[in-house]
Design an enzyme around this catalytic site. Sequence first.
Site, PDB file in Angstrom:
ATOM      1  N   LYS A 244       0.852  -1.215   0.000  1.00 47.01           N
ATOM      2  CA  LYS A 244       0.000   0.000   0.000  1.00 47.01           C
ATOM      3  C   LYS A 244       0.869   1.239   0.000  1.00 47.01           C
ATOM      4  O   LYS A 244       0.652   2.164  -0.784  1.00 47.01           O
ATOM      5  CB  LYS A 244      -0.875   0.000   1.248  1.00 47.01           C
ATOM      6  N   ASN A 245       1.899   1.268   0.848  1.00 48.23           N
ATOM      7  CA  ASN A 245       2.681   2.500   1.027  1.00 48.23           C
ATOM      8  C   ASN A 245       3.693   2.739  -0.086  1.00 48.23           C
ATOM      9  O   ASN A 245       4.419   3.727  -0.063  1.00 48.23           O
ATOM     10  CB  ASN A 245       3.354   2.498   2.409  1.00 48.23           C
TER      11      ASN A 245
ATOM     12  N   CYS B 145      -5.430  11.920  12.402  1.00 50.08           N
ATOM     13  CA  CYS B 145      -6.051  10.628  12.082  1.00 50.08           C
ATOM     14  C   CYS B 145      -6.019   9.833  13.374  1.00 50.08           C
ATOM     15  O   CYS B 145      -5.654  10.340  14.422  1.00 50.08           O
ATOM     16  CB  CYS B 145      -5.285   9.926  10.966  1.00 50.08           C
TER      17      CYS B 145
ATOM     18  N   ARG C 110      -1.259  14.600  12.578  1.00 51.15           N
ATOM     19  CA  ARG C 110      -0.317  14.183  11.528  1.00 51.15           C
ATOM     20  C   ARG C 110       0.269  15.466  10.917  1.00 51.15           C
ATOM     21  O   ARG C 110      -0.184  15.938   9.897  1.00 51.15           O
ATOM     22  CB  ARG C 110      -1.018  13.327  10.479  1.00 51.15           C
TER      23      ARG C 110
ATOM     24  N   ASP D 125       4.566   0.360  11.747  1.00 49.59           N
ATOM     25  CA  ASP D 125       3.335  -0.263  11.258  1.00 49.59           C
ATOM     26  C   ASP D 125       3.222  -1.719  11.676  1.00 49.59           C
ATOM     27  O   ASP D 125       2.130  -2.289  11.647  1.00 49.59           O
ATOM     28  CB  ASP D 125       3.270  -0.195   9.717  1.00 49.59           C
TER      29      ASP D 125
ATOM     30  N   ARG E 251      -8.409  -0.805   4.569  1.00 43.67           N
ATOM     31  CA  ARG E 251      -7.564   0.252   4.006  1.00 43.67           C
ATOM     32  C   ARG E 251      -6.211  -0.319   3.580  1.00 43.67           C
ATOM     33  O   ARG E 251      -5.583   0.175   2.653  1.00 43.67           O
ATOM     34  CB  ARG E 251      -7.343   1.362   5.039  1.00 43.67           C
TER      35      ARG E 251
END
Length: 407
Positions: free
Chosen positions: A11-12, A105, A110, A295, A387
């Site tokens: 994803k990143n 978030c 952030r 993460d 997500r």
Amino acid sequence: MEGEVTVHGAKNSALPILAACLLSGGECTLHNCPRLSDVDATLKILRHLGCRVKREGGTVIVHAQSVTGKEIPDTLMREMRSSIVFLGAILARMGEARLSFPGGCELGPRPIDLHLAALKKLGVQIREDHGCLHCSAKHGLRGKRIHLAFPSVGATENVMLAAVLAKGTTILTNAACEPEICDLADFLNACGAKIQGAGDSTISIQGVSRLHGCEHTIIPDRIVAATLLSAAAVTHSRVLLRRVEPVHLESILSVFEEAGCQFRCEGKELEILPPAILQAVKHVRTMPYPGFPTDAQAPVMPVACLAKGTSVFVENIFENRYKHVGELVRLGASIKVEGRVAVVEGVSRLSGTAVQAADLRGGAALTVAGLAAEGITQVWGVNYIDRGYESLEGMLHALGANITRIS
Ligand code: EPZ
């Protein structure tokens, strides 16, 4: 559980690379692009800006010839705060950009001060009012030496995207070294950019006049890999992960090894052999790459919950990333949080109940813990998990887990 599962694209990596497609005058074909709600949100922004976007299975094709947009509406910004990475790309393509200040978030505020300071160095004028960022580069973007006070992943990506078409060369020091930065640089260089040093803390970006299209395969998601390894460890299951980059997992594998897991690695395949009794991990300190990734902190915590002994987690990257702890305690875990430190006393069993996800990786942690808990665990807030995981329940089910999604 037992069996094999393929790890999907990162994803990143996909998010900044999709934003980078804005800079190309040709067709960009991205293979191994994961089906995630954050990716869907990014494709929506590309279309809003004037790109033609289509998905064919795991491949996404982007045409950015007729981009006219300069603004990301508040609704789309709110859907995904990491849309800030579009700022550099829109400025490089259009010379001006307007987007709302990304709110906080679930991980806490952030801030984007590092992004804005770096972009100003490149010649961007920024006005903030009514929660909106009005950015323009009337005289174009010019290469500069830029130092980041912290190796921010997003700020590094924004500088790369803004500098790649600038006049002159940008030298970025204290840059983030994450594998996703290398993947973005590889994509941009395949489009004709001249970026050197990605993966080290000094990156040089020599501005070019234009970028053409390219074909690129996105790297595997190292956090999804860590999550699946955690699921295997807490259920004492022998699992083979296909399509991983072992070199991206070194700091993660050393934590699992300390917990008593053994690994067999062959090319892009990694097999985990967990011990009958998991051992506590003395210290898990989250750090910028190549340190242990923030993460993976939540997804790996269930291993410590069920290990013999006391493990200590120190979350050095985000100030509010223990929202999953309260819910793990509801499952019977014994965890004490003091600021950035979480002390986990291993327990012999967890017992299932209803728990609520409050963020993406915390939701994954609760799902992993539920696999090992006695009885049924209901994880609410699967939208958070979607997500960053392409059907987490599908991957676990393929390994034999008794898990279903209740729509
Ligand atoms: C990226 O976020 C990832 N997101 C995050 O993954 C990941 O946790 C993070 O990098 C760290 O690895 C994407 O790539 C889309 P940072 P980013 O800028 O770029 C502070 C997930 O679960 N900071 O490296 O926002 C910031 O507050 C997500 O997939 C400033 O102070 O992370 C944080 O404490 C969550 N000022 C720290 O730096 C700034 O201008 C690291 O942030 C920017 C950041």
